[in-house]
Design an enzyme around this catalytic site. Sequence first.
Site, mmCIF file in Angstrom:
data_model
loop_
_atom_site.group_PDB
_atom_site.id
_atom_site.type_symbol
_atom_site.label_atom_id
_atom_site.label_comp_id
_atom_site.label_asym_id
_atom_site.label_seq_id
_atom_site.Cartn_x
_atom_site.Cartn_y
_atom_site.Cartn_z
ATOM 1 N N ASP A 1 -3.306 8.949 3.696
ATOM 2 C CA ASP A 1 -3.590 7.568 3.319
ATOM 3 C C ASP A 1 -4.990 7.551 2.732
ATOM 4 O OD1 ASP A 1 -4.261 4.898 3.123
ATOM 5 O OD2 ASP A 1 -3.659 4.365 5.156
ATOM 6 N N CYS B 1 -3.849 3.041 -4.897
ATOM 7 C CA CYS B 1 -3.170 3.755 -3.809
ATOM 8 C C CYS B 1 -1.985 4.577 -4.306
ATOM 9 C CB CYS B 1 -2.733 2.779 -2.729
ATOM 10 S SG CYS B 1 -1.711 1.413 -3.320
ATOM 11 N N HIS C 1 0.843 -1.199 0.000
ATOM 12 C CA HIS C 1 0.000 0.000 0.000
ATOM 13 C C HIS C 1 0.877 1.248 0.000
ATOM 14 C CE1 HIS C 1 -3.477 2.481 0.585
ATOM 15 N NE2 HIS C 1 -3.120 2.879 1.792
#
Length: 335
Positions: free
Chosen positions: A239, A290, A222
């Site tokens: 994030d 991501c 990620h």
Amino acid sequence: MAAMSITCTSGDSGSMASAGMMATVDDTQSVLSIDSSVNYRATPPTLFAQPSERSVPAPTTDQWFAQLRQKIEATLSVSLPTARISTPAYDRLVGQGASFDARIAKARQEREFTLPADAPAVLKKALAPEFTAELNNVPVTAHDISTLGDGQWLNDEVINFYMQLIIDRSQKTPVLPRVYAFNTFFYSTLSEKGYARVRRWTRRIKLFENDLVVIPVHLGVHWCCAIIDFRSKHIAYYDALLGDNSKCLQLLMDYLKEESRDKCNQEFDDSGWTMTCDKQIPRQRNGYDCGVFAVMFAEYAARDAPFRFSQDHCVLFRRKITYEIATKTLISGIS
């Protein structure tokens, strides 16, 4: 030293706005431009303020007459009737003004994500098997570009090249913040092996003379992004899955202290500094974008722009990133 705070803000998604920023689009290039009369380095932006077309909204009829009544009563010491006076023409104008503002805002947002006219030819060249590019000794190949295909995870080379594009734009554009960006191996090396292993990474860089420092953060499967803002004394962690990472924030603060001792021969003054895992940001809603979100957080933050995008833009962003790598130029910024 004053105590610092680490905050994880609540919410689902939102925007990030900067004071003085005017996001417009050059009619001939269909790319973003920035008001070059504003010195963004002199004054840090105010984050998370909602942008608006009108600094003061037009009053409604009732509000206008209420204000007028109060002034007359106060001046003449009398009480006026409270019956509402009908002003349909004024009401219509107020409504039309609000509708016009909304249409302009929508048009700007839509045009923000329009690629230049030569995009088809450039993308075709970038997708050719023999494609290669290099910037500041950071190479990228056709294999790397393939990770920008729909549904793919971006690899280190693409992100590292993009960080160089951000640095390059900052150096060539005086009105934008001074930005330095680490490569994708910095955070993992610092986290796993400590400051000693990254100490020499900035031997030619005066880190504390920058306005912003961008840190791509890879968590195994990620991508996230952290931004150190020396102007506002703030470290932000972005994030797109809205995860918390206070470890990253503290690690970066500790890094600044070690770096100050090593490069500046003085203790780093952390008074007034804050650290947040921001949640009022665009949110990822799949398992593979991501990296796109991480580089877009970096690109927007590096020009003090609002985070005015969403998951729906990621397909276009993949083509935008491909175009920018192929042309070695970011199309969002000064036109």
